[in-house]
Scaffold this motif. Structure first.
Motif, PDB file in Angstrom:
ATOM      1  N   SER A   1      37.074  40.707  48.699  1.00  0.00           N
ATOM      2  CA  SER A   1      37.966  41.672  48.051  1.00  0.00           C
ATOM      3  C   SER A   1      39.141  42.064  48.947  1.00  0.00           C
ATOM      4  O   SER A   1      40.132  42.580  48.486  1.00  0.00           O
ATOM      5  N   TYR A   2      39.019  41.822  50.248  1.00  0.00           N
ATOM      6  CA  TYR A   2      40.149  42.102  51.141  1.00  0.00           C
ATOM      7  C   TYR A   2      41.241  41.067  51.000  1.00  0.00           C
ATOM      8  O   TYR A   2      42.341  41.215  51.490  1.00  0.00           O
ATOM      9  N   SER A   3      40.864  39.928  50.345  1.00  0.00           N
ATOM     10  CA  SER A   3      41.821  38.833  50.226  1.00  0.00           C
ATOM     11  C   SER A   3      43.041  39.275  49.434  1.00  0.00           C
ATOM     12  O   SER A   3      42.941  40.052  48.485  1.00  0.00           O
ATOM     13  N   PRO A   4      44.226  38.816  49.825  1.00  0.00           N
ATOM     14  CA  PRO A   4      45.450  39.197  49.135  1.00  0.00           C
ATOM     15  C   PRO A   4      45.455  38.778  47.656  1.00  0.00           C
ATOM     16  O   PRO A   4      46.176  39.351  46.849  1.00  0.00           O
ATOM     17  N   LYS A   5      44.649  37.785  47.318  1.00  0.00           N
ATOM     18  CA  LYS A   5      44.608  37.316  45.930  1.00  0.00           C
ATOM     19  C   LYS A   5      43.851  38.297  45.034  1.00  0.00           C
ATOM     20  O   LYS A   5      43.907  38.226  43.816  1.00  0.00           O
ATOM     21  N   PHE A   6      43.060  39.107  45.688  1.00  0.00           N
ATOM     22  CA  PHE A   6      42.180  39.990  44.945  1.00  0.00           C
ATOM     23  C   PHE A   6      42.976  41.176  44.429  1.00  0.00           C
ATOM     24  O   PHE A   6      42.819  42.304  44.885  1.00  0.00           O
ATOM     25  N   ILE A   7      43.838  40.928  43.468  1.00  0.00           N
ATOM     26  CA  ILE A   7      44.792  41.957  43.067  1.00  0.00           C
ATOM     27  C   ILE A   7      44.287  42.739  41.866  1.00  0.00           C
ATOM     28  O   ILE A   7      44.038  43.939  41.922  1.00  0.00           O
ATOM     29  N   ASP A   8      44.099  42.003  40.768  1.00  0.00           N
ATOM     30  CA  ASP A   8      43.767  42.692  39.527  1.00  0.00           C
ATOM     31  C   ASP A   8      42.528  42.075  38.917  1.00  0.00           C
ATOM     32  O   ASP A   8      42.562  41.449  37.879  1.00  0.00           O
TER      33      ASP A   8
END
Lengths: 796, 122
Positions: A667-674
């Motif tokens: 969830s810290y990943s930048p892709k984990f947006i919406d």
């Protein structure tokens, strides 16, 4: 008394004198005995003593009945004829016979016939003989029956028998009888023509001489001066008669001798003929015997070849043996084998067997001459051996007749065998062609087998995998292929008969596991993707397989091995690279998360710096504490992740916790947006595993899901216990996987991400880790709708 | 009076930015995401935007795209925790004036805003 009993009118008619039965009675008595004769006569209701009295008479009917009974009794239809031989016998004439002997000097067969026919009327009242003509050695007579009587066949035979024997009395052969007509066959009368051999002239001359002498004696006796019959004269006369008698005897003996000589000549002729026949028969037998010997010889050749075939494993040896056998058993000077390739070129030294030696150089054969090529290619199917009579310079030195035997293996003319008599020039037998056909077929099959087994052997030996066969109980090696020897740097002698685990130097603790695998393979037939460590720290990947039942070696296990140390190291490096890539993503995520609180800390510190009110400063300090705690938590997650990467000991792992941790990190990943996370996680048993590896499975899956959704969508995580499995699902609402690539997603380095985003190892690592823990992974996907990965671990 | 709209899901960031620019002539309006921002944009017009890239329920990139479409002349300064250059490149491509990495000191933030507007804000 008895006599009265037989004095029945029908038997004792004055028709035939009992004299006519005389020869028959003698015949019967000679053939059997007197008692039997008496019994026989009695069976005809007659008395023997009556019949033997020549003064008695019998009925013609009784006579015929008697003849019939005789034939029946003796079982000989010619009995009445044969009985005729006794008509002029001693027995028939009794004391009168000696008179007959004397008479025969003066009589002749012709006169005797005449006398018999004249006397006939005094024996018979049923018919009469009338002499029709009479010549020196031939008499024709008619037997005419009186009215009321007719001729019977048996009587006819009896009459003929008696009359035929007349010349026998003069030591002549039986008279020849010609019956020009027969009353028994409906003619009015019987007409017989008797002819006999003339009496030898000397005998007649002697009879005349002795008669003259007798007359002279009588005259001399009566007209000599003294009429007294003196003793001297009587003795002289007696002596004269005796001399005449003995001279006659001498003559008779000579005659007999001559006859004997004649007989001997005849016999020797017969013997000679028999000998000739015998010789011919013998020759036939000899020929048959030779044929059988020849066949036996050929059979033994075929048998010898068959024996060699079972032993031979190489074509050269088999062909050499073949030449040896043929040359040793059949008469040839030379045998040649040409080795041809598919282009009819001689590719190997020609094999030549002479009477005593092998010669590999052979005759020079120029196979690139068009004649030679066209000869080879002209040998068409069927592969029948043939006699080559014309000069083939391409096949050798001088014109010679040869038997050519083509041998075709797998449809290709591989060999030409030739036999010849190049020294002795003995002609070759056409008959051997069929035999060579049989032999060539036998050889073709054998050579085919050698090829096939050699091919299989060569393939097995050179296949680039190490193959070892060992006994499942003793683990002793019974076969290793070349590749094994080469790739494991092993001396072949150290391998056969030794324990497979010793030979491959498996680590000690590995043995129990191997034994279990062998038990497993006995059930499953096949065990793939196994690895073991050797004592020199190499990794060997292997597959175990059971020998097929048909092979007849059910106790044997095969193992295909490969040294995968380098491959393994490379894989490990790649896994590390993947971890680094994951870490890179993580770091950027962490940085993002940490920077937020840091911004807070910085901003707050700036305010504090300018702030004078103590209360405000306290509030800001409290904010700083919050920001730093937030940052510390993030660091804690990161460090737990880093620690898990180094974990080396398997512990009891709660998969649900591992999933939560993975979710947090991703969830810290930048892709984990919406991305909305839905959790449907039930209580599940723990499994024994490396925690880091289980977390990595779900981290990779969640990462892929996030990537597939482009930062927006729903991520669903499910976990439950289903019978003996822990079933977990990671489902996204992303782009899905197309059918074309779904089969490749677990392959290493397969990726849809752009360079730098992924190594293409993510799902491969997932696959390897899942299977490492005996789990199953499957995927369901719909393009444009999303993907669901299902992982099942067995409950340990 | 310069009007500034900050879009960030983190209330702390919104608060810090507001404090950092509190003593200037800039009037700071804050939005937690796309929806709030749109609501503000309907009511007022702004001279400059500050926008986060990664937000819980909004994508800063898309917001940037929309802003540059609707207000091509208004500078947008991106503010992010990411340190990767690729985000910088991406937003610059989309027409951002600059991309700042958190944390940002007050002086630097004011300086960038002044540069973007081409005038002093004190």
């Amino acid at each position: 008394m008895q006599r009265n009993k037989f004095l029945e009118m029908d038997k004792i008619k004055f028709e035939l004198s009992t004299r006519v039965l005389k020869p028959i009675l003698i015949y019967f008595e000679k053939k059997y005995n007197r008692q039997e004769l008496m019994d026989f006569v009695r069976s005809t209701s007659m008395n023997l003593s009556y019949l033997e009295d020549e003064k008695n008479w019998i009925a013609y009917d009784y006579y015929n009945l008697f003849l019939e009974e005789l034939v029946e009794y003796t079982g000989n239809p010619n009995a009445t004829y044969e009985a005729g031989a006794y008509a002029l016998s001693k027995e028939a004439y009794g004391y009168l016979y000696s008179l007959l002997i004397i008479l025969k000097f003066f009589g002749s067969p012709g006169l005797t016939y005449k006398r018999i026919f004249e006397l006939g009327s005094s024996f018979s009242n049923v018919g009469r003989f009338n002499v029709i003509s009479m010549k020196k050695n031939k008499i024709i007579v008619e037997l005419k029956f009186f009215p009321g009587y007719s001729q019977t066949k048996l009587n006819c035979l009896a009459v003929k028998g008696q009359l035929a024997n007349v010349p026998v009395f003069w030591n002549l052969p039986r008279a020849k009888i010609k019956e020009t007509q027969c009353a028994a066959h409906g003619a009015e009368s019987c007409i017989y023509e008797f002819s006999w051999m003339p009496r030898p002239f000397k005998n007649v001359l002697f009879a005349i001489f002795s008669t003259c002498f007798m007359i002279f004696e009588v005259i001399f006796y009566f007209f000599q001066p003294s009429p007294v019959l003196d003793l001297k004269t009587i003795i002289i006369s007696g002596l004269s008669i005796a001399v005449v008698y003995f001279l006659n005897r001498v003559y008779q003996s000579r005659k007999i001798l001559k006859e004997n000589e004649k007989l001997h000549t005849e016999r020797s002729l017969e013997l000679e003929m028999a000998l000739t026949t015998f010789k011919k028969e013998y020759e036939k037998l000899h020929e048959a015997n030779q044929q059988i010997t020849d066949k036996a010889n050929k059979l033994s050749i075929i048998n010898m070849i068959a024996v060699e075939i079972t032993k031979a494993t190489e074509e050269d040896i088999l062909l050499q043996k073949f030449l040896d056998i043929i040359m040793g058993s059949m008469d040839f000077d030379r045998g040649i084998v040409l080795f041809l390739n598919s282009e009819y070129r001689i590719y190997k030294p020609t094999l030549v067997k002479l009477k005593s030696s092998f010669d590999l150089s052979g005759p020079v054969i120029v196979d690139d001459l068009p004649e030679c090529r066209s000869f080879f290619s002209g040998i068409l199917e069927p592969d029948h051996p043939f006699l080559l009579t014309h000069h083939m310079y391409i096949l050798g030195d001088k014109p010679v007749e040869r038997i050519i035997i083509p041998i075709r293996v797998q449809g290709i003319l591989n060999y030409l065998v030739s036999f010849d008599n190049h020294i002795t020039a003995k002609p070759l037998k056409e008959a051997n062609i069929d035999f060579f056909h049989t032999v060539s077929r036998q050889m073709a099959i054998a050579l085919d087998n050698i090829f096939t087994s050699q091919a299989a052997h060569t393939i097995l030996a050179n296949i680039p995998s190490s193959i070892v066969i060992f006994d499942r109980k003793s683990l002793k090696i019974s076969f290793v292929n070349k590749s094994y020897i080469k790739s494991f740097y092993i001396n072949p002698e150290d391998v056969l008969g030794n324990n497979i685990l010793d030979v491959i130097m498996a680590k000690e603790h590995y043995r129990d596991k191997f034994a279990n695998q062998i038990n497993e393979v006995m059930v499953t037939n096949f065990l793939d993707n196994q690895e073991l460590q050797t004592s020199d720290n190499r990794t060997v990947g292997y597959t175990l397989f059971k020998m097929p039942k048909e092979f007849g070696r059910e106790e044997d296990i095969g193992i295909v091995m490969k040294d995968i140390t380098e491959q393994k190291e490379m894989q490990d490096q790649l896994v590390r690279a993947e971890k680094m890539a994951a870490l890179g993503t993580l770091v950027s995520g962490i940085a993002h998360e940490v920077n937020n609180p840091l911004y807070g800390v910085l901003g707050t510190a700036e305010i504090i710096h300018d702030e004078a009110k103590e209360e405000e400063i306290r509030n800001f300090a409290s904010d700083i504490i919050d920001f730093t705690t937030q940052a510390a938590d993030i660091v804690k997650d990161l460090s737990s992740y880093a620690r898990s990467m180094k974990e080396e000991k398997e512990t009891e792992i709660d998969i649900n916790e591992a999933i939560e941790a993975a979710l947090r990190i991703v969830s810290y990943s930048p892709k984990f947006i919406d991305i909305k996370i839905k959790k449907d996680m039930g209580p599940i048993p723990k499994i024994v595993a490396l925690g880091g590896e289980i977390r990595q499975i779900y981290m990779n899956l969640v990462n892929n899901a996030v990537h597939a959704m482009g930062g927006r969508g729903a991520l669903t995580i499910r976990s439950r216990k289903n019978e003996n499995f822990i079933e977990t699902e990671v489902e996204d609402t992303g782009s899905g996987i197309s059918e074309e690539i779904i089969s490749k997603i677990f392959d290493p380095f397969f990726t849809t991400k752009t360079t730098g985003e992924g190594t293409g190892l993510g799902l491969n690592i997932v696959y390897r880790l899942v299977t490492k823990y005996s789990g199953l992974i499957s995927v369901e996907s719909q393009e444009g709708r999303g993907t669901r990965f299902i992982i099942k671990f067995p409950v340990s | 009076m310069i009007k500034l709209l900050i879009i960030d899901d983190d209330i702390h960031i919104r608060k810090i930015v507001r404090i950092q620019l509190g003593k200037t002539s800039i009037e700071v309006t804050a939005a937690s995401g796309r929806i709030e921002a749109e609501a503000h944009l309907k009511k007022t017009s702004f001279d400059i935007f500050i926008c986060d890239i990664k937000m819980k329920d909004s994508n800063g990139m898309e917001i940037l795209k929309n802003l540059k479409t609707d207000y091509p002349d208004t500078p947008v300064i991106m503010l992010t925790g990411f340190i990767d250059k690729k985000y910088y490149d991406a937003v610059m491509e989309l027409g951002a004036y600059d991309c700042l990495t958190k944390p940002v000191k007050k002086e630097r933030l004011i300086k960038i805003i002044e540069e973007a507007l081409g005038k002093k804000v004190t």
